[in-house]
Scaffold this active site. Structure first.
Site, PDB file in Angstrom:
ATOM      1  N   HIS A 174     -47.246   8.844   5.063  1.00  0.00           N
ATOM      2  CA  HIS A 174     -47.184   7.646   6.005  1.00  0.00           C
ATOM      3  C   HIS A 174     -46.458   6.568   5.875  1.00  0.00           C
ATOM      4  O   HIS A 174     -45.632   6.403   4.735  1.00  0.00           O
ATOM      5  CB  HIS A 174     -48.748   7.431   5.993  1.00  0.00           C
ATOM      6  CG  HIS A 174     -49.166   6.779   4.648  1.00  0.00           C
ATOM      7  ND1 HIS A 174     -49.763   7.803   3.602  1.00  0.00           N
ATOM      8  CD2 HIS A 174     -49.248   5.370   4.131  1.00  0.00           C
ATOM      9  CE1 HIS A 174     -50.183   6.697   2.780  1.00  0.00           C
ATOM     10  NE2 HIS A 174     -49.858   5.376   3.182  1.00  0.00           N
ATOM     11  N   HIS A 203     -45.015  -0.327   3.052  1.00  0.00           N
ATOM     12  CA  HIS A 203     -44.596   0.759   2.314  1.00  0.00           C
ATOM     13  C   HIS A 203     -44.204   2.110   2.945  1.00  0.00           C
ATOM     14  O   HIS A 203     -44.903   2.473   3.923  1.00  0.00           O
ATOM     15  CB  HIS A 203     -45.671   0.875   1.070  1.00  0.00           C
ATOM     16  CG  HIS A 203     -46.850   1.486   1.381  1.00  0.00           C
ATOM     17  ND1 HIS A 203     -47.986   0.410   1.694  1.00  0.00           N
ATOM     18  CD2 HIS A 203     -47.557   2.616   1.464  1.00  0.00           C
ATOM     19  CE1 HIS A 203     -49.126   1.232   2.153  1.00  0.00           C
ATOM     20  NE2 HIS A 203     -48.782   2.465   1.884  1.00  0.00           N
ATOM     21  N   GLU A 242     -44.996   4.616  -2.146  1.00  0.00           N
ATOM     22  CA  GLU A 242     -46.413   5.008  -2.851  1.00  0.00           C
ATOM     23  C   GLU A 242     -46.229   6.632  -2.885  1.00  0.00           C
ATOM     24  O   GLU A 242     -45.554   7.181  -1.947  1.00  0.00           O
ATOM     25  CB  GLU A 242     -47.455   4.967  -1.770  1.00  0.00           C
ATOM     26  CG  GLU A 242     -48.814   5.334  -2.077  1.00  0.00           C
ATOM     27  CD  GLU A 242     -50.105   5.218  -0.957  1.00  0.00           C
ATOM     28  OE1 GLU A 242     -49.508   4.535   0.062  1.00  0.00           O
ATOM     29  OE2 GLU A 242     -51.215   5.222  -1.131  1.00  0.00           O
TER      30      GLU A 242
HETATM   31  C1  LIG Z   1     -56.331   2.884   0.529  1.00  0.00           C
HETATM   32  C2  LIG Z   1     -54.912   3.095  -0.353  1.00  0.00           C
HETATM   33  C3  LIG Z   1     -53.798   3.193   0.624  1.00  0.00           C
HETATM   34  C4  LIG Z   1     -53.260   4.622   0.779  1.00  0.00           C
HETATM   35  O1  LIG Z   1     -52.345   4.652   1.362  1.00  0.00           O
HETATM   36  O2  LIG Z   1     -54.099   5.377   0.194  1.00  0.00           O
HETATM   37  C5  LIG Z   1     -52.715   2.314   0.358  1.00  0.00           C
HETATM   38  O3  LIG Z   1     -51.539   2.181   0.665  1.00  0.00           O
HETATM   39  S1  LIG Z   1     -53.215   0.632  -0.449  1.00  0.00           S
HETATM   40  C6  LIG Z   1     -51.730  -0.348  -0.090  1.00  0.00           C
HETATM   41  C7  LIG Z   1     -52.107  -1.674  -0.808  1.00  0.00           C
HETATM   42  N1  LIG Z   1     -51.846  -1.697  -2.352  1.00  0.00           N
HETATM   43  C8  LIG Z   1     -50.638  -1.896  -2.583  1.00  0.00           C
HETATM   44  O4  LIG Z   1     -49.804  -2.297  -2.363  1.00  0.00           O
HETATM   45  C9  LIG Z   1     -50.618  -1.917  -4.195  1.00  0.00           C
HETATM   46  C10 LIG Z   1     -49.160  -1.892  -4.703  1.00  0.00           C
HETATM   47  N2  LIG Z   1     -48.718  -3.098  -4.522  1.00  0.00           N
HETATM   48  C11 LIG Z   1     -48.598  -4.257  -5.158  1.00  0.00           C
HETATM   49  O5  LIG Z   1     -49.081  -4.141  -6.435  1.00  0.00           O
HETATM   50  C12 LIG Z   1     -48.167  -5.509  -4.956  1.00  0.00           C
HETATM   51  O6  LIG Z   1     -48.011  -5.411  -3.438  1.00  0.00           O
HETATM   52  C13 LIG Z   1     -46.663  -5.595  -5.356  1.00  0.00           C
HETATM   53  C14 LIG Z   1     -46.655  -5.940  -6.733  1.00  0.00           C
HETATM   54  C15 LIG Z   1     -45.834  -4.674  -4.831  1.00  0.00           C
HETATM   55  C16 LIG Z   1     -46.120  -6.982  -4.563  1.00  0.00           C
HETATM   56  O7  LIG Z   1     -47.235  -7.962  -5.015  1.00  0.00           O
HETATM   57  P1  LIG Z   1     -46.779  -9.647  -4.666  1.00  0.00           P
HETATM   58  O8  LIG Z   1     -46.322  -9.776  -3.277  1.00  0.00           O
HETATM   59  O9  LIG Z   1     -48.103 -10.497  -4.901  1.00  0.00           O
HETATM   60  O10 LIG Z   1     -45.702  -9.789  -5.626  1.00  0.00           O
HETATM   61  P2  LIG Z   1     -44.446 -10.441  -5.511  1.00  0.00           P
HETATM   62  O11 LIG Z   1     -44.506 -11.674  -4.712  1.00  0.00           O
HETATM   63  O12 LIG Z   1     -44.316 -10.881  -7.090  1.00  0.00           O
HETATM   64  O13 LIG Z   1     -43.406  -9.607  -5.101  1.00  0.00           O
HETATM   65  C17 LIG Z   1     -42.595  -9.187  -6.121  1.00  0.00           C
HETATM   66  C18 LIG Z   1     -41.257  -8.933  -5.392  1.00  0.00           C
HETATM   67  O14 LIG Z   1     -41.471  -7.770  -4.565  1.00  0.00           O
HETATM   68  C19 LIG Z   1     -41.332  -8.198  -3.097  1.00  0.00           C
HETATM   69  N3  LIG Z   1     -42.368  -7.278  -2.408  1.00  0.00           N
HETATM   70  C20 LIG Z   1     -43.734  -7.609  -2.557  1.00  0.00           C
HETATM   71  N4  LIG Z   1     -44.324  -6.680  -1.450  1.00  0.00           N
HETATM   72  C21 LIG Z   1     -43.184  -5.807  -1.046  1.00  0.00           C
HETATM   73  C22 LIG Z   1     -43.192  -4.904  -0.216  1.00  0.00           C
HETATM   74  N5  LIG Z   1     -44.460  -4.415   0.447  1.00  0.00           N
HETATM   75  N6  LIG Z   1     -42.205  -4.204   0.166  1.00  0.00           N
HETATM   76  C23 LIG Z   1     -40.900  -4.908  -0.445  1.00  0.00           C
HETATM   77  N7  LIG Z   1     -40.909  -5.892  -1.390  1.00  0.00           N
HETATM   78  C24 LIG Z   1     -41.945  -6.449  -1.631  1.00  0.00           C
HETATM   79  C25 LIG Z   1     -41.407  -9.482  -3.061  1.00  0.00           C
HETATM   80  O15 LIG Z   1     -40.956 -10.014  -2.086  1.00  0.00           O
HETATM   81  C26 LIG Z   1     -40.968  -9.970  -4.367  1.00  0.00           C
HETATM   82  O16 LIG Z   1     -39.370  -9.918  -4.132  1.00  0.00           O
HETATM   83  P3  LIG Z   1     -38.800 -11.413  -4.752  1.00  0.00           P
HETATM   84  O17 LIG Z   1     -37.231 -10.967  -4.085  1.00  0.00           O
HETATM   85  O18 LIG Z   1     -38.663 -11.419  -6.009  1.00  0.00           O
HETATM   86  O19 LIG Z   1     -39.219 -12.445  -3.861  1.00  0.00           O
HETATM   87 CO    CO Z   2     -50.539   3.848   1.706  1.00  0.00          CO
END
Ligand SMILES: CC[C@H](C(=O)O)C(=O)SCCNC(=O)CCNC(=O)[C@H](O)C(C)(C)COP(=O)(O)OP(=O)(O)OC[C@H]1O[C@@H](n2cnc3c(N)ncnc32)[C@H](O)[C@@H]1OP(=O)(O)O
Ligand code: CO
Length: 134
Positions: A7, A79, A130
């Site tokens: 997805h 993602h 993912e």
């Molecule tokens: C029910 C489950 C379902 C499934 O399919 O089964 C799901 O998919 S659940 C989806 C939701 N869960 C998750 O996304 C878990 C993994 N994600 C995380 O742990 C956080 O989202 C994380 C760590 C990727 C980012 O968290 P956060 O935004 O709070 O952290 P930062 O601001 O420190 O980000 C660090 C750095 O990464 C960039 N960033 C954040 N999110 C994304 C993204 N989605 N795509 C690309 N880049 C991302 C962010 O801009 C920061 O970059 P920087 O240059 O340092 O500013």
């Molecule tokens: Co997902």
């Protein structure tokens, strides 16, 4: 190692509006919302002939997508999810190649009842990846 695209996830500011848009404007098959408290999101799966779209909306104060929506108030691609047949072997191989696995490194059960893991976007060309074991 990686198989099919399972997805593409889109974080949205309004889950009902986005669902309705796909249902009416795009004529898509839209499933009902699923709360996933263990992941801090409510998801809506939209089935396409060759993959799925996963609409994501924050669930709870600690949702991992709150930061993303603050930065992207209109929403955006959050993602991509690839299928693997052995998520632990995939994890170990990716870690051996220096990639960071998010969380405690152990798979959690995702929206399809299958084990999932996430790789840090900074290690994957700015894309949150993912993996789902199928
Ligand atoms: C029910 C489950 C379902 C499934 O399919 O089964 C799901 O998919 S659940 C989806 C939701 N869960 C998750 O996304 C878990 C993994 N994600 C995380 O742990 C956080 O989202 C994380 C760590 C990727 C980012 O968290 P956060 O935004 O709070 O952290 P930062 O601001 O420190 O980000 C660090 C750095 O990464 C960039 N960033 C954040 N999110 C994304 C993204 N989605 N795509 C690309 N880049 C991302 C962010 O801009 C920061 O970059 P920087 O240059 O340092 O500013
Ligand atoms: Co997902």
């Amino acid at each position: 190692m990686i198989g099919r695209l399972n997805h593409v996830a889109i974080a949205v500011p309004d889950l009902e509006a986005a669902s309705e848009q796909y249902r009416t404007a795009l004529g898509a098959k839209v499933n009902p919302p699923q709360d996933e408290p263990d992941h801090g999101v409510t998801v809506v799966f939209i089935e396409l002939p060759n993959t799925k779209i996963e609409l994501l909306y924050p669930l709870g104060d600690n949702s991992p997508i709150l930061g993303f929506l603050e930065k992207n108030p209109s929403g955006g691609i959050h993602h991509v999810c690839y299928e693997v047949d052995d998520i632990l072997a995939a994890r170990d191989q990716l870690k051996a190649n220096g990639l960071r696995v998010l969380g405690n490194g152990e798979p959690k059960i995702g929206a399809h009842g299958k084990p999932v893991l996430f790789l840090h976007p900074k290690d994957m060309n700015g894309t949150l990846v993912e993996l789902e074991q199928v």
